[in-house]
Motif scaffolding. Sequence first.
Motif, short mmCIF file in Angstrom:
data_model
loop_
_atom_site.label_atom_id
_atom_site.label_comp_id
_atom_site.label_asym_id
_atom_site.label_seq_id
_atom_site.Cartn_x
_atom_site.Cartn_y
_atom_site.Cartn_z
N LEU A 97 6.39 9.61 -64.76
CA LEU A 97 6.16 8.32 -63.88
C LEU A 97 6.92 7.21 -64.75
CD1 LEU A 97 2.71 9.23 -62.59
CD2 LEU A 97 5.17 9.19 -61.24
N TRP A 98 6.48 7.19 -66.29
CA TRP A 98 6.93 6.06 -66.84
C TRP A 98 8.41 5.98 -67.02
CZ3 TRP A 98 4.50 1.84 -68.47
CH2 TRP A 98 3.16 1.74 -68.63
N LEU A 99 9.06 7.15 -67.12
CA LEU A 99 10.68 7.04 -67.24
C LEU A 99 11.23 6.79 -65.82
CD1 LEU A 99 12.96 7.78 -68.67
CD2 LEU A 99 12.77 10.29 -67.81
N LEU A 100 10.60 7.07 -64.71
CA LEU A 100 10.89 6.78 -63.30
C LEU A 100 10.75 5.03 -63.32
CD1 LEU A 100 12.02 7.62 -60.54
CD2 LEU A 100 9.42 7.60 -59.89
N GLY A 101 9.51 4.74 -63.54
CA GLY A 101 9.45 2.97 -63.56
C GLY A 101 10.54 2.42 -64.42
N LEU A 102 10.89 3.20 -65.42
CA LEU A 102 11.88 2.27 -66.41
C LEU A 102 13.07 2.37 -65.84
CD1 LEU A 102 12.26 0.91 -69.37
CD2 LEU A 102 12.66 3.32 -69.97
N VAL A 103 13.55 3.72 -65.15
CA VAL A 103 14.83 3.57 -64.59
C VAL A 103 14.83 2.48 -63.31
CG1 VAL A 103 16.21 5.08 -63.14
CG2 VAL A 103 15.34 5.84 -65.09
N VAL A 104 13.95 2.35 -62.71
CA VAL A 104 13.74 1.43 -61.40
C VAL A 104 13.84 -0.15 -62.03
CG1 VAL A 104 12.29 0.44 -59.47
CG2 VAL A 104 12.56 2.96 -59.99
N VAL A 105 13.15 -0.16 -62.96
CA VAL A 105 13.31 -1.39 -63.71
C VAL A 105 14.76 -1.80 -64.29
CG1 VAL A 105 12.48 -3.21 -65.62
CG2 VAL A 105 10.93 -1.91 -63.98
N ALA A 106 15.46 -0.92 -64.93
CA ALA A 106 16.48 -1.10 -65.34
C ALA A 106 17.92 -1.30 -64.44
CB ALA A 106 17.12 0.11 -66.38
N PHE A 107 17.69 -0.72 -63.16
CA PHE A 107 18.44 -0.86 -62.14
C PHE A 107 18.50 -1.93 -61.49
CE2 PHE A 107 19.45 -0.22 -57.57
CZ PHE A 107 20.89 0.17 -57.72
#
Length: 67
Positions: free
Chosen positions: A46-56
């Motif tokens: 979940l943290w990784l998914l959130g990080l990917v969304v923020v990076a995008f």
Amino acid sequence: MDDEKEQSDQTDWKGIREIDRAISENRRMEYSWKKALADPWERRGLWLLGLVVVAFAVFVILQDFVL
């Protein structure tokens, strides 16, 4: 009557009872989130998914407005 109670006690599992209660109280989403956050691998996911969304989002903002 006593045999029925013994049989239901043997087949009554705590986890199944919790899921059944969550379904009857219509709080399946809350139950799913609690289970996901309790598992360390899912929490990392979940943290990784959130990080990917923020990076995008940062990439799109930089691409559209800065460059």
